[in-house]
Scaffold this active site. Structure first.
Site: not given
Ligand code: DNO
Length: 403
Positions: A250, A288, A315, A358-359, A375
């Site tokens: 990531h 991401c 992501h 994501d988020h 989340y």
């Molecule tokens: C946050 C996530 C990160 C991710 C880690 C992967 O929202 O995208 O915490 O899960 O960095 O190891």
């Protein structure tokens, strides 16, 4: 792309039957109850896998199989910890799980200064303010040399003058103990515990613990951290090849060094470096879009084109950077990341690639449900709906261009 969702296990308030109803196909999760560094046993993996399958979905991606700090800073016990990591990989592969997201960020996983930043429309978002972050560094952690470093600070990728020290001093005038407490909670507590981070909600002295963690990295330069990443990846590659594991790091969030710690997955050059350092298809990237778009130096669409073939997991989210460099999370259809173009690139490269939104905003009552920071349910579901629409349109476009 496969539509996946990050789910935090059987205690998650968002249940698998809810996810089934909103079109989720695959689950992204981890054995959150196993302490970092311990082996994930086949029994535990099987139990969770079967539970997910009983709801008609599959366990698509592990996020995360955490890499212990000692592997990152190169501690005396790193070889033993790497052996455990390999064993967990073997066990996951026997249970049919082959995509593993992890990160190589020292001490702090992702960082924001405000987790409920109000938007004019009544929703709220995550937010990063450089001056509040500098305040935390200088006055709360009290890191040696921090003030001097911030005095010559330049916003990454932006050609602007910003006097952070003046801003921090102005902030000090109005800072109350409650505001300081909130800043600590936001930066090192609430974003960390639930992602298997170092600091948990019930730690009594988070700042002291944090200082100790920082001290483990004394002398660990960017080159040293890179070498430690190369060492880790080279050690696990034979197992990954044997078991067909796709490792996907990531990117660092935010994508620049923080608190005097090096960060090594922040830019096109960094990604190029680690992909070449261990040039094996099993060594790949979690693309991401949100983390990368928080850095003005990153052209996210160009990066997606360049690294799509080594991307094993995506992501989808997007950031907006303000004129002073601070950033917030934009709508999934806005901001710097251009998710429409990203979906086009990744869907064309590999239609089976797992992706998750994501988020998400906090909206329509999410705020009182106690979800993990970033989340929310309704906010993420809204984003998922937007992304599903984009995906359907892109699939149609690709079908027309083929036919
Ligand atoms: C946050 C996530 C990160 C991710 C880690 C992967 O929202 O995208 O915490 O899960 O960095 O190891």
């Amino acid at each position: 792309m496969e539509k996946t969702w990050r789910w935090f296990g059987k205690n998650d308030k968002i249940t698998l039957s809810m996810l089934r109803q909103i079109g989720v196909e695959g689950i992204v999760t981890a054995l959150h109850d196993v302490p970092n560094g311990e082996i994930w046993t086949r029994e535990k993996i099987r139990d969770l896998r079967e539970y997910i399958e009983s709801y008609g979905m599959r366990w698509s991606v592990v996020e995360s199989l955490p890499v212990c700090e000692s592997i990152k800073y190169g501690g005396a016990d790193r070889d033993a910890l790497i052996e455990n990591y390999k064993e967990s990989l073997r066990n996951l592969s026997v249970e049919g799980i082959h995509t593993i997201c992890y990160n190589f960020m020292p001490v702090l996983d992702w960082a924001r200064t405000d987790l409920e930043h109000p938007n004019p429309d009544g929703t709220s978002n995550l937010y990063f303010s450089y001056s509040e972050f500098a305040y935390f560094d200088i006055y709360i952690v009290g890191r040696e040399g921090a003030r001097e470093e911030w005095a010559s600070f330049k916003v990454p990728g932006m050609d602007i003058e910003r006097d952070i020290i003046a801003e921090v001093d102005a902030l000090r005038e109005k800072m109350t103990p409650e505001m300081e407490h909130k800043l600590v909670e936001n930066i090192i507590v609430r974003t960390q515990g639930f992602v298997s981070g170092n600091i948990r909600e019930d730690d009594e002295r988070p700042v002291e613990l944090f200082r100790q963690l920082l001290s483990q990295y004394k002398g660990v330069t960017k080159d040293r951290l890179r070498e430690n990443m190369r060492y880790f990846l080279s050690s696990i590659m034979p197992v990954c090849e044997e078991c067909g594991m796709k490792m996907c790091v990531h990117p660092d969030d935010p994508p620049f060094p923080v608190l005097g710690l090096p960060r090594i997955v922040t830019s096109e050059d960094d990604i190029e470096w680690f992909l070449k350092a261990v040039d094996n298809p099993c060594n790949g990237l979690t693309f991401c879009a949100g983390s990368l778009s928080a850095g003005a130096h990153n052209n996210v669409v160009e990066m997606a084109r360049r690294f799509a073939s080594r991307t094993h997991f995506v992501h989808l989210r997007s950031c907006h950077i303000f004129d002073n460099g601070d950033f917030t999370e934009a709508s999934h259809l806005g901001g710097r990341a251009d998710l429409v173009e990203l979906v086009r690139i990744f869907e064309k490269t590999d239609p089976s690639l797992p992706m998750r939104v994501d988020h998400g905003k906090t909206m329509l009552g999410d705020e009182s449900r106690g979800y993990n920071a970033g989340y929310s349910f309704l906010g993420r579901m809204f984003a998922m709906g937007q992304v599903q629409g984009v995906l359907a349109a892109v699939r149609n476009e690709l079908k027309c261009s083929e036919g």
